[in-house]
Design a protein around this motif. Structure first.
Motif, mmCIF file in Angstrom:
data_model
loop_
_atom_site.group_PDB
_atom_site.id
_atom_site.type_symbol
_atom_site.label_atom_id
_atom_site.label_comp_id
_atom_site.label_asym_id
_atom_site.label_seq_id
_atom_site.Cartn_x
_atom_site.Cartn_y
_atom_site.Cartn_z
ATOM 1 N N ASP A 167 6.594 12.552 -1.020
ATOM 2 C CA ASP A 167 5.412 11.837 -1.510
ATOM 3 C C ASP A 167 4.811 12.674 -2.634
ATOM 4 O O ASP A 167 4.273 13.757 -2.383
ATOM 5 N N SER A 189 0.851 -1.200 0.000
ATOM 6 C CA SER A 189 0.000 0.000 0.000
ATOM 7 C C SER A 189 0.880 1.240 0.000
ATOM 8 O O SER A 189 2.082 1.158 0.269
ATOM 9 N N GLY A 190 0.248 2.384 -0.255
ATOM 10 C CA GLY A 190 0.974 3.648 -0.162
ATOM 11 C C GLY A 190 1.463 3.872 1.264
ATOM 12 O O GLY A 190 2.589 4.345 1.477
ATOM 13 N N MET A 191 0.633 3.544 2.234
ATOM 14 C CA MET A 191 1.045 3.681 3.638
ATOM 15 C C MET A 191 2.227 2.763 3.944
ATOM 16 O O MET A 191 3.132 3.138 4.700
ATOM 17 N N ILE A 249 -4.770 -1.787 -4.311
ATOM 18 C CA ILE A 249 -4.095 -1.023 -3.245
ATOM 19 C C ILE A 249 -2.617 -1.391 -3.304
ATOM 20 O O ILE A 249 -2.265 -2.578 -3.234
ATOM 21 N N GLU A 270 5.181 16.421 1.213
ATOM 22 C CA GLU A 270 4.234 15.925 0.207
ATOM 23 C C GLU A 270 3.940 17.061 -0.771
ATOM 24 O O GLU A 270 3.681 18.183 -0.333
ATOM 25 N N THR A 324 2.486 11.526 -4.889
ATOM 26 C CA THR A 324 1.353 10.747 -5.404
ATOM 27 C C THR A 324 0.451 11.562 -6.329
ATOM 28 O O THR A 324 0.025 11.073 -7.383
ATOM 29 N N THR A 328 -1.890 2.996 -5.669
ATOM 30 C CA THR A 328 -3.355 2.900 -5.668
ATOM 31 C C THR A 328 -3.950 3.990 -6.560
ATOM 32 O O THR A 328 -5.021 3.812 -7.130
ATOM 33 N N SER A 374 1.662 6.477 -3.732
ATOM 34 C CA SER A 374 0.587 5.513 -3.550
ATOM 35 C C SER A 374 0.199 5.048 -4.943
ATOM 36 O O SER A 374 -0.436 5.783 -5.705
HETATM 37 C C1 LIG Z 1 -3.753 7.711 -0.762
HETATM 38 C C2 LIG Z 1 -2.502 8.368 -0.361
HETATM 39 C C3 LIG Z 1 -1.575 7.708 0.460
HETATM 40 C C4 LIG Z 1 -1.831 6.332 1.028
HETATM 41 O O1 LIG Z 1 -1.917 5.390 0.013
HETATM 42 P P1 LIG Z 1 -2.666 3.961 0.202
HETATM 43 O O2 LIG Z 1 -2.367 3.255 -1.066
HETATM 44 O O3 LIG Z 1 -4.124 4.262 0.426
HETATM 45 O O4 LIG Z 1 -2.060 3.301 1.405
HETATM 46 C C5 LIG Z 1 -0.394 8.365 0.775
HETATM 47 N N1 LIG Z 1 -0.132 9.611 0.313
HETATM 48 C C6 LIG Z 1 -1.013 10.275 -0.476
HETATM 49 C C7 LIG Z 1 -0.652 11.641 -0.969
HETATM 50 C C8 LIG Z 1 -2.216 9.676 -0.842
HETATM 51 O O5 LIG Z 1 -3.087 10.346 -1.621
#
Ligand SMILES: *Cc1c(COP(=O)(O)O)cnc(C)c1O
Length: 389
Positions: free
Chosen positions: A176, A78-80, A210, A147, A178, A200, A198
């Motif tokens: 981060d 997962s992203g987390m 995920i 981020e 994402t 996801t 992430s």
């Molecule tokens: C969704 C998200 C995460 C966490 O990702 P998961 O795949 O839901 O664990 C982390 N950072 C950002 C910026 C996100 O949008």
């Protein structure tokens, strides 16, 4: 042999292009296998899908590393998971982390509730007080986490000064990114040491997986891989295959997400029922100039504040037909969510107001439908609202 540098669209499809053997499948196969035949007498590392060395896991990681311009990358579950392992790889008990205050809610919870258990202290710095990055550095500081672009105000942070401070004090800079995807922004080109995503979200792009990934130096990715094996965070081969498949269209999807995000933002900015629009592609956005200089596209995420606050937002949400009310983002379908009930629930109305997220704030993740249809749905939703308010 020197090879011409490939474009991002080509890399997203082919990774490193190679001639395929006759009669081999054009689409990659899924190696849905936990384990692999081990040659008798060989003392090479065994192939085992928890180790991240299943061919699907290896392929998707190689491709992602190329897109980020990194030596190496690894996908986790997962992203987390990616954020957690990246920090565990860099930080030791007694270390100090400096983090931006504008971060994903889950990341903040991880820092507040978990890192302390390992004796790691966190100091938060608001990126609009840039001099505080340097001021917060202690003897024990090991890393800075940022981020960008941020959720849900779409602030685009200038990594330059932060990277300079990190370099001067010998700190690792983890970013981060994402919300941008490597098509729109590659933090390693701006002085970051590690990029977290992430998967996801945009990498996969179809709201059916995920996953997360980190990219950086070979030694950093090796350490994350070691932790991934021990903490049991490997990505499933089928999920890796789905992300690899999603990444083939990443470049064209990002183009359309950006076109639709801009169209919706421009439409919303002149709509009487909308009091404020947050989109870095608009000249009214506080980071527009910087965003224009560092992002290849502004993406599909748009923040909307409605006149009439939370009531108006609820009324409109109930009338939407095309746009789906759901958390998460960056899929082909347009989604809308309210930060007050999702990502920013924990900090309360006052906390939200302080960071510029009033109740009634809508976070729109523009998909790749026809822009006119997304706008049409918003228009009809708002029309009803203004009649009633
Ligand atoms: C969704 C998200 C995460 C966490 O990702 P998961 O795949 O839901 O664990 C982390 N950072 C950002 C910026 C996100 O949008």
């Amino acid at each position: 042999m020197s090879r011409p540098k490939l474009g991002l669209s080509t890399i997203a499809i082919h990774g490193t292009p190679h001639r395929r053997p006759d009669w081999s499948p054009v689409a990659p196969s899924v190696h849905q296998s936990s384990t692999f035949v081990n040659p008798i007498g060989a003392d090479d590392e065994v192939l085992y899908s928890r180790y991240g060395n299943n061919p699907n896991q290896v392929e998707v990681a190689r491709k992602y590393a190329m897109l980020e311009g990194a030596d190496a990358a690894i996908f986790v579950s997962s992203g987390m998971g990616a954020t957690a392992l990246a920090h565990l790889a860099v930080l030791r008990p007694g270390d100090h982390l400096i983090s931006s205050t504008w971060i994903y809610g889950g990341t903040q919870k991880l820092f507040d509730e978990e890192l302390g258990r390992y004796g790691i202290e966190v100091t938060y710095v608001s990126p609009d007080q840039a001099r505080l990055w340097r001021k917060s550095v202690r003897k024990s500081t090991r890393a800075i986490f940022v981020e960008t672009p941020t959720n849900p105000l779409m602030r685009v942070i200038d990594l330059g000064p932060i990277a300079n401070a990190a370099e001067e004090y010998g700190l690792a800079l983890l970013v981060d990114a994402t919300f941008a995807s490597p098509i729109n922004f590659r933090p390693l080109e701006h002085g970051a040491d590690v990029v977290i995503t992430s998967a996801t979200k945009y990498l996969n792009g179809h709201s059916d997986v995920i996953a997360g990934a980190v990219a950086g130096s070979a030694s950093f990715v090796e350490e994350v891989t070691r932790l991934m094996r021990l903490w049991g965070q490997a990505i499933d081969p089928h999920a890796a295959w789905l992300i690899d498949r999603g990444m083939r269209t990443l470049s064209v999807r990002m183009e359309r997400h950006s076109i639709n995000g801009m169209a919706v933002a421009q439409w919303a900015e002149q709509h009487a029922g909308v009091s404020k629009v947050h989109y870095p592609g608009l000249p009214s956005h506080p980071d527009h100039k910087h965003a224009k200089s560092v992002l290849a596209g502004f993406g599909g995420m748009v923040g909307l504040e409605l006149k009439g606050g939370a009531k108006a937002a609820e009324r409109m949400l109930k009338r939407l037909k095309l746009i789906t009310h759901a958390p998460s983002l960056a899929g082909v379908e347009t989604l809308v969510s309210e930060p007050r009930l999702t990502s920013h629930k924990a900090i309360g109305a006052e906390g939200r107001a302080r960071i510029g997220i009033p109740d009634g704030f809508l976070r729109l993740s523009c998909g790749i439908e026809d822009a006119a249809d997304i706008i049409g749905d918003l228009e009809q939703g708002l029309k009803q609202v203004s009649k009633e308010v």
